[in-house]
Design a protein around this motif. Structure first.
Motif, PDB file in Angstrom:
ATOM      1  N   TYR A 264      -0.598  -6.663 -32.699  1.00 33.25           N
ATOM      2  CA  TYR A 264      -1.666  -5.867 -32.107  1.00 33.25           C
ATOM      3  C   TYR A 264      -1.219  -4.439 -31.798  1.00 33.25           C
ATOM      4  CZ  TYR A 264      -4.475 -10.105 -31.499  1.00 33.25           C
ATOM      5  OH  TYR A 264      -5.195 -11.238 -31.706  1.00 33.25           O
ATOM      6  N   TYR A 265      -0.147  -4.327 -31.007  1.00 32.78           N
ATOM      7  CA  TYR A 265       0.302  -2.975 -30.672  1.00 32.78           C
ATOM      8  C   TYR A 265       1.789  -2.937 -30.334  1.00 32.78           C
ATOM      9  CZ  TYR A 265       0.077  -4.266 -25.711  1.00 32.78           C
ATOM     10  OH  TYR A 265       0.288  -4.875 -24.503  1.00 32.78           O
ATOM     11  N   PHE A 266       2.350  -1.734 -30.386  1.00 36.39           N
ATOM     12  CA  PHE A 266       3.728  -1.429 -30.004  1.00 36.39           C
ATOM     13  C   PHE A 266       3.646  -0.263 -29.038  1.00 36.39           C
ATOM     14  CE2 PHE A 266       7.498   1.177 -30.415  1.00 36.39           C
ATOM     15  CZ  PHE A 266       8.559   0.305 -30.557  1.00 36.39           C
ATOM     16  N   ASP A 267       4.114  -0.461 -27.811  1.00 35.59           N
ATOM     17  CA  ASP A 267       4.005   0.586 -26.791  1.00 35.59           C
ATOM     18  C   ASP A 267       5.373   0.814 -26.165  1.00 35.59           C
ATOM     19  OD1 ASP A 267       1.988   1.972 -24.594  1.00 35.59           O
ATOM     20  OD2 ASP A 267       3.777   1.134 -23.672  1.00 35.59           O
TER      21      ASP A 267
ATOM     22  N   TYR B 190       3.267  12.375 -25.764  1.00 35.61           N
ATOM     23  CA  TYR B 190       2.684  11.059 -26.049  1.00 35.61           C
ATOM     24  C   TYR B 190       2.308  11.031 -27.529  1.00 35.61           C
ATOM     25  CZ  TYR B 190       2.073  11.009 -20.964  1.00 35.61           C
ATOM     26  OH  TYR B 190       2.278  11.072 -19.617  1.00 35.61           O
TER      27      TYR B 190
ATOM     28  N   SER C 120       0.551   8.745 -30.563  1.00 33.85           N
ATOM     29  CA  SER C 120      -0.187   7.568 -31.029  1.00 33.85           C
ATOM     30  C   SER C 120      -0.025   7.458 -32.535  1.00 33.85           C
ATOM     31  CB  SER C 120      -1.677   7.695 -30.699  1.00 33.85           C
ATOM     32  OG  SER C 120      -1.881   7.650 -29.312  1.00 33.85           O
TER      33      SER C 120
ATOM     34  N   ILE D  25      -3.336  -2.070 -36.135  1.00 31.95           N
ATOM     35  CA  ILE D  25      -2.118  -2.025 -35.313  1.00 31.95           C
ATOM     36  C   ILE D  25      -1.962  -0.606 -34.772  1.00 31.95           C
ATOM     37  CG2 ILE D  25       0.392  -2.284 -35.302  1.00 31.95           C
ATOM     38  CD1 ILE D  25       0.033  -4.297 -37.621  1.00 31.95           C
ATOM     39  N   LEU D  26      -1.700  -0.537 -33.469  1.00 33.69           N
ATOM     40  CA  LEU D  26      -1.580   0.761 -32.809  1.00 33.69           C
ATOM     41  C   LEU D  26      -0.162   0.910 -32.263  1.00 33.69           C
ATOM     42  CD1 LEU D  26      -3.235   3.255 -31.861  1.00 33.69           C
ATOM     43  CD2 LEU D  26      -3.746   2.002 -29.773  1.00 33.69           C
TER      44      LEU D  26
ATOM     45  N   HIS E  10       2.304   3.457 -29.791  1.00 30.62           N
ATOM     46  CA  HIS E  10       2.214   4.538 -28.810  1.00 30.62           C
ATOM     47  C   HIS E  10       3.576   4.725 -28.168  1.00 30.62           C
ATOM     48  CE1 HIS E  10       1.061   6.762 -25.144  1.00 30.62           C
ATOM     49  NE2 HIS E  10       0.097   7.237 -25.886  1.00 30.62           N
TER      50      HIS E  10
ATOM     51  N   HIS F  65       5.752   7.171 -25.316  1.00 31.73           N
ATOM     52  CA  HIS F  65       5.772   8.169 -24.245  1.00 31.73           C
ATOM     53  C   HIS F  65       7.216   8.603 -24.031  1.00 31.73           C
ATOM     54  CE1 HIS F  65       5.405   8.858 -19.576  1.00 31.73           C
ATOM     55  NE2 HIS F  65       5.611   9.980 -20.216  1.00 31.73           N
TER      56      HIS F  65
ATOM     57  N   LEU G 284       6.565  -2.673 -24.953  1.00 30.53           N
ATOM     58  CA  LEU G 284       5.689  -3.848 -25.020  1.00 30.53           C
ATOM     59  C   LEU G 284       5.288  -4.049 -26.480  1.00 30.53           C
ATOM     60  CD1 LEU G 284       2.966  -3.274 -22.233  1.00 30.53           C
ATOM     61  CD2 LEU G 284       5.079  -4.564 -22.039  1.00 30.53           C
TER      62      LEU G 284
ATOM     63  N   SER H 210       2.805  -6.650 -28.631  1.00 29.93           N
ATOM     64  CA  SER H 210       1.845  -7.717 -28.422  1.00 29.93           C
ATOM     65  C   SER H 210       1.349  -8.247 -29.756  1.00 29.93           C
ATOM     66  CB  SER H 210       0.690  -7.163 -27.601  1.00 29.93           C
ATOM     67  OG  SER H 210      -0.252  -8.153 -27.367  1.00 29.93           O
TER      68      SER H 210
ATOM     69  N   ILE I   1       8.338  -8.157 -23.937  1.00 32.87           N
ATOM     70  CA  ILE I   1       8.766  -6.973 -23.192  1.00 32.87           C
ATOM     71  C   ILE I   1      10.252  -6.773 -23.475  1.00 32.87           C
ATOM     72  CG2 ILE I   1       9.130  -5.937 -20.917  1.00 32.87           C
ATOM     73  CD1 ILE I   1       6.705  -7.310 -19.910  1.00 32.87           C
TER      74      ILE I   1
ATOM     75  N   HIS J 195      -9.135  -5.124 -30.948  1.00 28.57           N
ATOM     76  CA  HIS J 195      -8.425  -6.111 -31.756  1.00 28.57           C
ATOM     77  C   HIS J 195      -9.241  -7.373 -31.995  1.00 28.57           C
ATOM     78  CE1 HIS J 195      -4.779  -3.684 -30.621  1.00 28.57           C
ATOM     79  NE2 HIS J 195      -4.629  -3.835 -31.899  1.00 28.57           N
TER      80      HIS J 195
ATOM     81  N   TYR K 286      -5.521   4.905 -24.668  1.00 33.35           N
ATOM     82  CA  TYR K 286      -4.674   5.950 -24.081  1.00 33.35           C
ATOM     83  C   TYR K 286      -5.514   7.215 -23.957  1.00 33.35           C
ATOM     84  CZ  TYR K 286      -0.950   2.825 -25.705  1.00 33.35           C
ATOM     85  OH  TYR K 286      -0.140   1.734 -25.925  1.00 33.35           O
TER      86      TYR K 286
END
Lengths: 336, 336, 336, 336
Positions: A145-148, A203, A205, A212-213, A215, A217, A230, A232, A239, B193, B203
């Motif tokens: 789903y995402y990588f943060d 930041y 993105s 898939i997103l 992000h 920082h 994170l 997901s 984590i 998603h 964000y």
């Protein structure tokens, strides 16, 4: 295998120590622009034969088989080209190059000369990232789903590059390695709070296919150090907290079940699941030791290293796009 | 003062309890679309006289002086207009309205009718936010650099609004209150998603004058709950962690000194300073008690409440702009 | 089943609420020495028929089947004896009684009258303790080494009992339940720092057979709340941290292997093992709900409850011994 | 000043490095029983002239002014006596000696010979302990109530000494330094879980005058590392957590007010106070650098070092008493 190191600042002694720990390798030559730094290095590593303020001595020395470049990124390309042209295998510190085009030219030259070209994406060699990689590749995370990622601290301000070029190579290289796919577009935001006009907070993105997103920082101006990622997926969530002394990776058996209610065709029911958390044992040995071993082994075995020129190029393109987007107030920058 | 409450779901009993705790106020009427919810409320609060599934009964009742609306945001405007038209003072749950225009029309009507109009930005009434506000306003933080807020959890998916409308009103209202200035532009990124096409991660970057940057990360899909805000100024930095049981606010005497080197006119030297950290005593009493007191007092004293219609409007405009930017892949949206 | 509650202070409303939530039970009568407390309870629970300052009304009422006693421990015995003599089933708050002898007499009377006798060792009914119990009983912890518990906070000073009688019943009941064996001896240390001569800090060491050691630190005078238990076995180690919001139980695959070096017969080599950590999903539902259900079910099914009189007696004996040891400067007190 | 080091195991290279960093000192000789260890040291520190397996060479060398002994404690006394008898100043690693009597004889000899005698209680030289010391001595903590220290981890088992002799010297030396008073009596509990009969877990209670209580928990068998000390006074409370990367010392403005109710002469009302928490900036520089500087300076200035023989003796007496108490099942051992 005789190693020469160009640039011996903060990271330099770690490079010397780890390459010397390799059975097959010896650091035989070091160059640095500052004589007093060379004196300091000399006291610490009296066995190194050649210490010079002139990088050309290393680049042209018949005594040197492979070159490690740990200088500011603005010099990577010209020094790297010269090393390859002199027939030396090449390991570049991150970030690989200042532009994607430079990366492409180094890759092309190394291929033509049949020389190893590697980038020191150190985090890829940590036990934590390797553990996560195996977990994702095994399919246990489910659909991504995402990588943060957050990497902030009250760190040293660079004078030459902004916070993206300084800190984000770590996160971008990890993201690139774990997600194993090409981003389609980048949108980034940043700000320079001091007169030098160099962004100290940013930041980024990153848009991938399949929704898939990514992000990231990065920030030089925070009261405490944070290195937290994170990740997901549809089955599990991870984590990765690099500030944890031992439990760096936590895998949560938490997720979402989407149920289709047949009666009400437009209604999608979403159900949460909360299960166990597992902090797998993570190899805590020094990543740079594995970096130096991989460089030496890839030369020895005449094969591409894990973090090859292409990996370096991939990261540089994302950094480049992020900087371009910042200068355009977050406008999307496509990557082809 | 007789209070009527429209919508008595999850937040409803808290509203009843806290308004009843005000000496000057009594909850006399409650409406909810579900009869079984009314039955539940009736058992808990047997003293409430009118319980009905028809909101109009409250809106037109001569027994009701003020209306609290805790229904989905899509109904806020029409119910709110009717309440004001019937001469009732009005407290709206967050988010204030679904559009900035709706907010403007409510404000205009309340002014014309000389009625109190308030939004329940609960966090503004917490001891933590009040402590930070006093600290910033006293000048001790120095020049503001950035506001960064993360609010993520494995929470309930909303079926009607996305994660921005659900979670970001908290962060945006806090940011708006603490920074006390109007944003110039917004750039936001988000992703849905699940099949419902409702963003579950987003964000938001907010640009202010004087190079102040705001950033908010809201996310329904994380393995652990995070509610953490960094606020950085030239003299001090603040971490506000709402998950901490008591030390919610930490003020770090850390910062950056910019030194001008006269010899090398182009060189700016940046020096870090590391000092004490102070976690001031924070009032942990229930914020909703203060919300209800402020509503009652503002009616009683015929004055504007702390979180008035304009505060609600200001937040809604930022949410609106963020949603617009997401639909345009992060394109900057200016706010006038 | 009609329940009467004697003593309705801090814990009282929780008892009423949870017993009323049982389908088979209703709280029909409550007594408390303070009329204003009864008024408060009456407003909260208007359905309770009998509210009185005279506990005897409950104890003798034909309308009451079972009595819950939540008064200071000094009154438990006399009230409890009367309840049993009047044919009422009995649930006593912790600590069960003020002396082991009182506990024995209550047990004996309840048996003679064939009435249920239970102690509210709430923590035994938490998901965390149940999870640990199953883990230990399954043999996965290996041979038990020690149980170490810390329960400290800036709490309310009791005027009538010391910190051992106030806080240690929790730890002792958990230790007794998990270890499932009788201690052989106790040694305790404590100190009273205020004029009332009531210990506000205490350390209790408990000796079991097989070299198992128990240790409990209870303390009213600490700057932060700590509720942390270490349980170590030959195969695994457990940390139970009740202050963690969700990951209350962590099971570490860490241990020690003892190797016998055949060459040097006197040398024992000890090798560490570091493996995964698992935080199993723990049921976070309210323990008191399960306490009240167990009391009601044990009456209904005419069987002994999980935390019966003997469990209460066992804990009281350890508390008694600890107090005796403190008065003798830590001298060992044997338990028979 | 020419330094000789006897015993160059785990701690040895740190000693060499820090003494060499002192301008006034040079490490000129090192002895260790293992030749391969000497070879390793030689590669790391090529400037050291004398490397020998025979400690006597150092003890009698005219080239050596001062001796540092970093061998197992059982050898401290005989090596130390010889060093002093040969006119060398002496720094002993912790624990100072194996018995109080040995400590007394070393102190007596050093005084007679007018030589410096110092113990390496490293923690006394940390910024954290120095910060706490200043705070207590300034009177801001108020009247001292207790000192509670926990030092546990999955550490290396010693073959020769138990967990008290291994870990407790740290806590005892800190306690002794901060409290600055002599204990009256000791009661300790411990257990050996392995066949070697060496305690791997121990609890030490220390009684001081004025109702001050000390308690130390040392443990080789825990799943995570803990180094946490609580110090409570009538005005403030301190948490010293050495595992925190930067905020090692937290000072809580929390305490207890005892009020005398005049009407009810026997009633003492106790009121809690909750205020700010301050984490003062703590010097994080290496403590061993200050240890070596103090040794060198005390010789240079012909004065007693901060952690002199008496400090070593004081700690050893408490360790001795604790071991005696453990062998007697926690029986109180008085200290004269």
């Amino acid at each position: 295998m005789k190693i020469g190191i160009i640039g011996c600042g903060y990271w330099g002694p770690n490079l010397v120590r780890n390459f010397n720990a390799q059975e097959k390798a010896d650091v035989v030559a070091i160059s640095d622009l500052h004589q007093e730094r060379l004196n300091f290095i000399s006291r610490q590593f009296p066995a190194v034969k050649l210490l010079t303020t002139d990088a050309n001595e290393l680049l042209t020395s018949a005594e040197v088989d492979a070159i490690v470049i740990a200088t500011p990124v603005s010099t990577h390309f010209s020094l790297g080209m010269e090393a390859l042209n002199n027939g030396k295998h090449l390991l570049l510190e991150k970030p690989f190059t200042a532009t994607g085009e430079q990366a492409e030219r180094l890759i092309e030259l190394a291929e033509r000369k049949n020389l190893r070209l590697m980038v020191d994406h150190t985090f890829i060699y940590t036990g934590a990232v390797q553990t996560i990689k195996e977990f994702i590749d095994s399919g246990q995370l489910g659909q991504l789903y995402y990588f943060d990622s957050v990497r902030v601290n009250l760190g040293l301000f660079q004078h030459d590059v902004n916070v993206i070029w300084d800190l984000a190579p770590h996160d971008v290289s990890i993201m690139d390695y774990l997600l194993n796919r090409k981003p389609e577009a980048i949108s980034a935001t940043g700000m320079a709070h001091f007169e030098n006009n160099i962004e100290n907070i940013a930041y980024i993105s990153t848009y991938y296919d399949n929704n898939i997103l990514g992000h990231i920082h990065v920030n030089w101006l925070a009261p405490v150090k944070v290195r937290k990622t994170l990740i997901s997926g549809s089955k599990k969530m991870i984590i990765y907290d690099d500030m944890e002394p031992s439990e760096k990776v936590k895998i949560y058996d938490r997720g979402v079940n989407v149920l289709h209610d047949k009666e009400q065709i437009y209604d999608i029911l979403i159900q949460y699941r909360t299960g166990d958390m597992l902090a797998p044992h993570v190899d805590l040995s020094e990543a740079l030791k594995k970096v130096s071993r991989e460089f030496v082994d890839s030369i020895d075995e005449n094969r591409s290293p894990l973090t090859d020129g292409k990996a370096g190029w991939q990261v540089v393109r994302i950094l480049e796009a992020a900087n371009k987007s910042i200068r355009n107030n977050g406008r999307i920058v496509e990557i082809h």
